[in-house]
Design an enzyme around this catalytic site. Structure first.
Site, PDB file in Angstrom:
ATOM      1  CG  HIS A 358      -5.169 -30.757 -21.919  1.00  0.00           C
ATOM      2  ND1 HIS A 358      -5.378 -29.499 -22.409  1.00  0.00           N
ATOM      3  CD2 HIS A 358      -5.223 -30.636 -20.557  1.00  0.00           C
ATOM      4  CE1 HIS A 358      -5.539 -28.646 -21.404  1.00  0.00           C
ATOM      5  NE2 HIS A 358      -5.454 -29.330 -20.267  1.00  0.00           N
ATOM      6  CD  GLU A 359      -6.026 -33.000 -17.930  1.00  0.00           C
ATOM      7  OE1 GLU A 359      -5.150 -32.545 -17.169  1.00  0.00           O
ATOM      8  OE2 GLU A 359      -7.097 -32.423 -18.146  1.00  0.00           O
ATOM      9  CG  HIS A 362      -1.385 -29.994 -17.236  1.00  0.00           C
ATOM     10  ND1 HIS A 362      -1.189 -28.633 -17.362  1.00  0.00           N
ATOM     11  CD2 HIS A 362      -2.707 -30.198 -17.469  1.00  0.00           C
ATOM     12  CE1 HIS A 362      -2.337 -28.043 -17.658  1.00  0.00           C
ATOM     13  NE2 HIS A 362      -3.275 -28.974 -17.737  1.00  0.00           N
ATOM     14  CD  GLU A 382      -5.289 -25.760 -18.654  1.00  0.00           C
ATOM     15  OE1 GLU A 382      -5.988 -26.123 -19.619  1.00  0.00           O
ATOM     16  OE2 GLU A 382      -4.937 -26.539 -17.755  1.00  0.00           O
ATOM     17  CG  HIS A 446      -9.139 -24.107 -17.916  1.00  0.00           C
ATOM     18  ND1 HIS A 446      -9.123 -23.975 -16.547  1.00  0.00           N
ATOM     19  CD2 HIS A 446      -8.686 -25.363 -18.165  1.00  0.00           C
ATOM     20  CE1 HIS A 446      -8.697 -25.100 -15.990  1.00  0.00           C
ATOM     21  NE2 HIS A 446      -8.425 -25.958 -16.951  1.00  0.00           N
TER      22      HIS A 446
END
Length: 544
Positions: A358-359, A362, A382, A446
């Site tokens: 996920h991170e 970004h 997100e 989010h």
């Protein structure tokens, strides 16, 4: 002989100025091919050389310039040139656009973050850069001790303000002269803060503000080490082993030894056996982090031909043992690195695999569409991280971390065994949106992400009750329709192509529908079952 990326006249000047999207039915299977190293550098150089011709073909004014950001090349020879824009030498925020060419270099269509031409009233600011920086700092200081919402820890200090940079703000409404300023500080839970503020150059009005340090929005406790026994590629120096992977862009893992800054200390080991699977060994969290970086690299490389987060073959690095009792993890573009806290009592590291995917996604988004981290585009930002974080988990297929559509399910963030987010029915978390409504853009990113998360799950798996990998789901539709799904493999290709080829910084849900339909046309044809499924699935989450 070098071949220039010529900009032909296949699209009329009026259509170019209108930013029209015209995709022919004959572009099916226009899949991207891996573009790395010297080949990518050559394509970027060619696109940069083509920028003046592109600006003329688009009817841009004499003060406007295009600056190449990325190039996507398809197997059929088509190319997609992503440009940022300047006006009078100033960066234009919201001025990005994508030029789509056929194999002969003729322009097929153009996607713009904003329509129309730029016509600011002037380029002389009423406020000085120093005044703008002071106003930006004051705006951030005014938020000290308060939280934007229950999931964002309050800012506790403002430590540094960068120089204010003059820009043209065009992301919303008419273009106007503005300043862009970065204000840094620390939040109550130890997360570093790097807020990017845009203020009007005449009045000081705050036009935009977003946090550049993007976390997993986690708060609570975890449950230990997650990847289990895995293979790691390391580096032997002749006397010791380093937790560094030269086969994946040189990515490596360091320990911060519970500090909140710095480049950390690279992990080394005498016998090349790392960690014990328990938090009593500080190497165990490092194993999770290093494997998470490798799994994310492999997913993007094997699935899309993308070599690293920026697509340039350079690996990011990971930092573990950040701060004390820090219950979060975050990606930062400024250090090009992934950082993990140790959780409650420094015994629950936030190193789960889908958190890593996920991170780091970004970073992929920042280097492609650059989706603004607010409003509906922030929700899409997100959701993209949730989508590909989950797909990293499916790709790795670890026995200790069963692949699923639950976000952060192993770290027990809520303290009751429930995951952070649900993709099959986002509203199960009590806050996320299952479908689009006019107020979605005002939600925290989010939670507005729920619309796209739900779309992706439905597109991949379909609606109704079912079990995937032993996990039960029951996904509804807003219009009562029944969907079959096209499978994860196709769904992720559609979303990635939309992200990298069609989405811009200001893409909202309506534009995301168009972008994914264009992607489905490219990949499978405008009359395909996949195209019809994408359209029906957006309707099932009320994006029509």
């Amino acid at each position: 002989m070098k071949r220039k990326l010529a900009l032909g006249a296949a699209l009329s000047a009026s259509a170019l100025l209108a930013g029209a999207i015209q995709v022919s039915a004959g572009t099916a299977q226009a899949v991207p091919t891996p573009v790395v190293g010297q080949q990518r550098a050559a394509l970027l150089a060619q696109a940069d050389g083509a920028a003046p011709a592109a600006a003329r073909a688009l009817g841009l004014g004499s003060q406007e310039r295009l600056v190449v950001k990325d190039v996507v090349a398809d197997a059929d020879g088509s190319r997609h040139l992503r440009y940022e824009r300047t006006y009078g030498g100033l960066p234009v925020l919201g001025g990005d656009l994508i030029v789509h060419q056929d194999a002969k270099g003729s322009v097929k269509s153009v996607d713009r973050a904003i329509p129309g031409t730029l016509a600011p009233t002037g380029l002389t600011p009423k406020l000085s850069a120093g005044q703008a920086a002071a106003q930006a700092t004051a705006a951030v200081r005014a938020t000290l001790g308060t939280a934007k919402d229950s999931d964002e820890p309050a800012l506790t200090s403002v430590d540094r303000t960068g120089a204010a940079q003059l820009v043209l703000w065009a992301a919303t409404g008419s273009p106007r002269l503005a300043y862009r300023t970065t204000v840094e500080g620390v939040r109550a839970d130890g997360t570093p803060s790097s807020q990017l503020l845009v203020t009007d150059a005449a009045t000081g009005e705050l036009l935009s503000s977003h946090e550049q340090v993007q976390t997993s929005n986690a708060a609570g406790t975890g449950n230990g080490v997650f990847v289990g026994n895995v293979a790691l590629t390391t580096n032997y120096t002749g006397s010791t082993y380093e937790l560094k992977d030269n086969t994946r862009g040189g990515q490596y893992t360091v320990t911060l030894k519970n500090k909140q800054g710095g480049s950390g200390t690279l992990y080394t080991d005498a016998d090349n056996a790392w960690g014990t699977g328990t938090v009593s060994s500080d190497q165990s969290a490092a194993v999770d982090a290093q494997f998470g970086a490798a799994a994310t690299w492999d997913f993007y490389k094997n699935t899309f031909g993308r070599s690293g987060i920026r697509g340039d073959g350079v690996g990011a690095y990971s930092r573990v043992h950040y701060g004390r009792n820090y219950v979060n993890a975050f990606w930062s573009d400024s250090c090009f690195c992934m950082t993990y806290g140790d959780g409650a009592s420094n015994t629950h590291p936030l190193t789960e695999l889908d958190v890593a995917g996920h991170e780091m996604t970004h970073g992929v988004t920042a280097n492609t569409a650059g989706l603004n981290y607010s409003g509906e585009s922030g929700g899409l930002n997100e959701a993209t991280s949730d989508i590909f974080g989950s797909m990293v988990e499916f790709s790795a297929n670890l026995p200790k971390d069963n692949p699923d559509y639950l976000i952060g399910e192993l770290i027990d963030i809520n303290g009751n065994g429930t995951p952070l987010r649900y993709m099959d029915k986002p509203s199960k978390d009590g806050r996320s949106a299952d479908s689009w409504s006019s107020g979605v853009g005002s939600l925290d990113v989010h939670y507005s992400s729920g619309v796209a998360n739900h779309f992706f799950y439905l597109l991949a798996e379909g609606s109704g009750a079912k079990t995937v990998n032993g996990v039960s789901y029951n996904s509804p539709t807003s219009n009562g329709s029944t969907l079959a799904g096209i499978g994860r493999a196709k769904a992720q290709q559609v979303w990635y192509r939309a992200l990298t080829v069609y989405m811009t910084s200001t893409t909202d849900y309506a534009a995301a529908r168009t972008a994914t339909l264009n992607a489905a046309t490219d990949l499978y044809g405008s009359g395909s079952a996949e195209y019809a499924a994408v359209a029906a699935t957006w309707s099932a989450v009320n994006v029509n």
